[in-house]
Design a protein around this motif. Structure first.
Motif, mmCIF file in Angstrom:
data_model
loop_
_atom_site.group_PDB
_atom_site.id
_atom_site.type_symbol
_atom_site.label_atom_id
_atom_site.label_comp_id
_atom_site.label_asym_id
_atom_site.label_seq_id
_atom_site.Cartn_x
_atom_site.Cartn_y
_atom_site.Cartn_z
ATOM 1 N N ASP A 1 -0.899 -3.700 -3.422
ATOM 2 C CA ASP A 1 -2.295 -3.979 -3.537
ATOM 3 C C ASP A 1 -2.849 -4.402 -4.795
ATOM 4 O O ASP A 1 -3.891 -4.390 -5.077
ATOM 5 C CB ASP A 1 -3.099 -2.816 -2.777
ATOM 6 C CG ASP A 1 -3.027 -1.518 -3.799
ATOM 7 O OD1 ASP A 1 -2.572 -1.566 -5.223
ATOM 8 O OD2 ASP A 1 -3.309 -0.555 -3.677
ATOM 9 N N GLY A 2 -2.045 -4.849 -5.628
ATOM 10 C CA GLY A 2 -2.489 -5.414 -6.787
ATOM 11 C C GLY A 2 -2.625 -4.170 -8.127
ATOM 12 O O GLY A 2 -2.481 -4.664 -9.314
ATOM 13 N N LYS A 3 -2.584 -2.842 -7.671
ATOM 14 C CA LYS A 3 -2.250 -1.834 -8.561
ATOM 15 C C LYS A 3 -1.071 -1.111 -8.241
ATOM 16 O O LYS A 3 -0.427 -0.489 -9.174
ATOM 17 C CB LYS A 3 -3.517 -1.026 -8.479
ATOM 18 C CG LYS A 3 -4.788 -1.552 -9.085
ATOM 19 C CD LYS A 3 -6.000 -0.821 -8.812
ATOM 20 C CE LYS A 3 -7.324 -1.489 -8.908
ATOM 21 N NZ LYS A 3 -8.466 -0.508 -8.889
ATOM 22 N N ASN A 4 -0.595 -0.928 -7.122
ATOM 23 C CA ASN A 4 0.543 0.009 -6.775
ATOM 24 C C ASN A 4 1.145 -0.730 -5.378
ATOM 25 O O ASN A 4 0.622 -1.537 -4.594
ATOM 26 C CB ASN A 4 0.277 1.482 -6.224
ATOM 27 C CG ASN A 4 -0.564 2.081 -7.245
ATOM 28 O OD1 ASN A 4 0.164 2.657 -8.217
ATOM 29 N ND2 ASN A 4 -1.855 2.394 -7.231
ATOM 30 N N TYR A 5 2.366 -0.251 -5.244
ATOM 31 C CA TYR A 5 3.127 -0.898 -4.123
ATOM 32 C C TYR A 5 2.577 0.069 -2.873
ATOM 33 O O TYR A 5 2.236 1.184 -2.909
ATOM 34 C CB TYR A 5 4.656 -0.511 -4.345
ATOM 35 C CG TYR A 5 5.257 -1.562 -5.153
ATOM 36 C CD1 TYR A 5 5.622 -2.575 -4.655
ATOM 37 C CD2 TYR A 5 5.380 -1.257 -6.546
ATOM 38 C CE1 TYR A 5 6.359 -3.715 -5.399
ATOM 39 C CE2 TYR A 5 5.895 -2.315 -7.232
ATOM 40 C CZ TYR A 5 6.363 -3.481 -6.946
ATOM 41 O OH TYR A 5 6.860 -4.303 -7.646
ATOM 42 N N VAL A 6 2.450 -0.735 -1.928
ATOM 43 C CA VAL A 6 1.887 0.150 -0.537
ATOM 44 C C VAL A 6 2.851 0.948 0.228
ATOM 45 O O VAL A 6 4.180 0.840 -0.153
ATOM 46 C CB VAL A 6 1.494 -1.017 0.419
ATOM 47 C CG1 VAL A 6 0.412 -1.856 -0.200
ATOM 48 C CG2 VAL A 6 2.518 -1.806 1.137
ATOM 49 N N LYS A 7 2.445 1.925 0.887
ATOM 50 C CA LYS A 7 3.309 2.825 1.471
ATOM 51 C C LYS A 7 4.342 2.081 2.501
ATOM 52 O O LYS A 7 3.975 1.280 3.357
ATOM 53 C CB LYS A 7 2.463 3.724 2.422
ATOM 54 C CG LYS A 7 3.212 4.910 3.233
ATOM 55 C CD LYS A 7 2.349 5.728 4.240
ATOM 56 C CE LYS A 7 3.002 6.729 4.625
ATOM 57 N NZ LYS A 7 2.003 7.825 5.283
ATOM 58 N N GLY A 8 5.470 2.162 2.435
ATOM 59 C CA GLY A 8 6.629 1.752 3.142
ATOM 60 C C GLY A 8 7.411 0.526 2.484
ATOM 61 O O GLY A 8 8.217 -0.239 2.975
ATOM 62 N N ALA A 9 6.813 0.126 1.277
ATOM 63 C CA ALA A 9 7.212 -0.657 0.575
ATOM 64 C C ALA A 9 8.898 -0.618 0.207
ATOM 65 O O ALA A 9 9.513 -1.666 0.158
ATOM 66 C CB ALA A 9 6.428 -1.462 -0.650
#
Length: 400
Positions: free
Chosen positions: A198-206
């Protein structure tokens, strides 16, 4: 090219059609349609000579070469993927932005790699053979495009195994985070960065990311000669992702500023697929595209389990972004935007992926939110980077 025009005609005429591409000029391959426009279409096909063929431009490709790899702390996996992108920078804002320096580009094109084990590495790159004056030119602006659906919804759900399992529609895949993607190698899928980060963290499920291939589901039927199978519905067959590459231009920026220019990612699968993939291509200027048109296929959320195809006229553009009027809904993000043009070297028509559909970009203009359909263009530097991710060397990445 004519068979593709006839395919468009069969869609626009709202009459189901099965097209035999080897004999596309035969009117018998189409169900009855208004005769006048069809005859005009056939006339255009028969009179188009080689001099009128839209050709892939020959461009010199720079080299994006890894220089240093460093291990990073384990990433955080937070919110689900956001299928729409918010930005405070619209077309005019991007055009006014100063061209990045060599050091900016080196920073933006350095990248993170997320491995399925959870390991995270950062790769610093060097850039060679890049002439900013030659490459970094903003095309002349055109009218901007807004809204998700422009009046009449011009999307087409692709039905029938003959279409769904054949190229180019078979190159479209679905991500387990809810986005779409395009096969660009035997093990590689091109998609949008915001589908995994999301630009700051990896999303859930990545970390446990999977890629879905639409395949026929066979139902067992009994007959006099025993049990046989017949294709009925379509279902997804999933393959796990081994590693994911995301450019630092997306991570160091965010979806709220110039980082929008780097909303792309490449996924490497754990095992090879057996489908035909699309080639990468450097994005031509919109005026060079056939009919100034782009097209892409994806899995829009409002049509679950269906592959949705669309084509439309390209609109405004900057060096890194292409604004267009294609109808789309969340879920189509990450689809490969492609065009079909004549390759003068191989002397044949070729489809190439020239961008990644980022989705509906909301822009706050003086307190008034406006919406744009936007795709990230594959520039010479991005081509060099993505090609290296696929090939593992720069020797095979010198022609875009």
């Amino acid at each position: 090219m004519c068979s593709e025009r006839l395919f468009y005609w069969s869609l626009l005429s709202n009459t189901p059609a099965r097209i035999n591409r080897s004999s596309a000029l035969m009117a018998s391959t189409l169900l009855p349609a208004p005769l006048g426009p069809l005859l005009l279409l056939l006339l255009l096909c028969s009179t188009s000579g080689s001099s009128q063929r839209p050709q892939w431009p020959v461009q010199r490709v720079p080299v994006v070469w890894p220089q240093q790899i460093e291990e990073q702390p384990p990433p955080h996996f937070l919110r689900p993927a956001q299928l729409q992108v918010t930005s405070s920078c619209g077309p005019e804002c991007h055009k006014r932005a100063l061209p990045p320096s060599y050091w900016d580009l080196q920073q933006f094109l350095s990248y993170e790699t997320l491995h399925s084990s959870g390991q995270l590495t950062e790769t610093v790159v060097g850039i060679y053979g890049f002439d900013a004056n030659a490459f970094y030119e903003t095309p002349a602006g055109r009218s901007r495009s807004k809204r998700q659906i422009f009046g009449h919804d011009s999307r087409f759900s692709i039905v029938g195994h003959d279409f769904l399992l054949n190229y180019p529609f078979s190159a479209a895949v679905k991500l387990s985070t809810g986005c779409s993607g395009t096969l660009v190698g035997d093990r590689h899928v091109l998609t949008a960065a915001h589908c995994v980060h999301d630009g700051k963290n990896y999303v859930k499920g990545a970390q446990r990311l999977r890629v879905g291939f639409l395949k026929p589901q066979h139902k067992e039927t009994s007959g006099r000669n025993g049990t046989g199978g017949r294709p009925d519905k379509m279902k997804f067959q999933w393959i796990r992702v081994k590693r994911t590459h995301v450019p630092k231009g997306w991570i160091k920026g965010t979806a709220n500023d110039i980082g929008m220019d780097y909303d792309y990612a490449l996924l490497e699968l754990k095992k090879a697929h057996k489908r035909r993939h699309m080639k990468l291509g450097i994005s031509p200027a919109a005026k060079q595209l056939p009919g100034k048109r782009v097209q892409f296929s994806g899995f829009d959320n409002d049509r679950p389990g269906q592959l949705v195809y669309r084509f439309c006229e390209a609109g405004d553009e900057t060096y890194d972004l292409l604004y267009q009027r294609c109808d789309a809904q969340p879920g189509a993000s990450g689809s490969g935007v492609y065009a079909r043009m004549w390759n003068r070297r191989s002397r044949r028509w070729e489809r190439k992926v020239i961008g990644v559909f980022s989705g509906h970009q909301w822009v706050d203009l003086s307190g008034t939110p406006q919406e744009f359909n936007v795709a990230v263009r594959i520039t010479p530097l991005k081509f060099a980077q993505i090609c290296y991710w696929i090939k593992g060397n720069y020797v095979d990445c010198r022609q875009g």
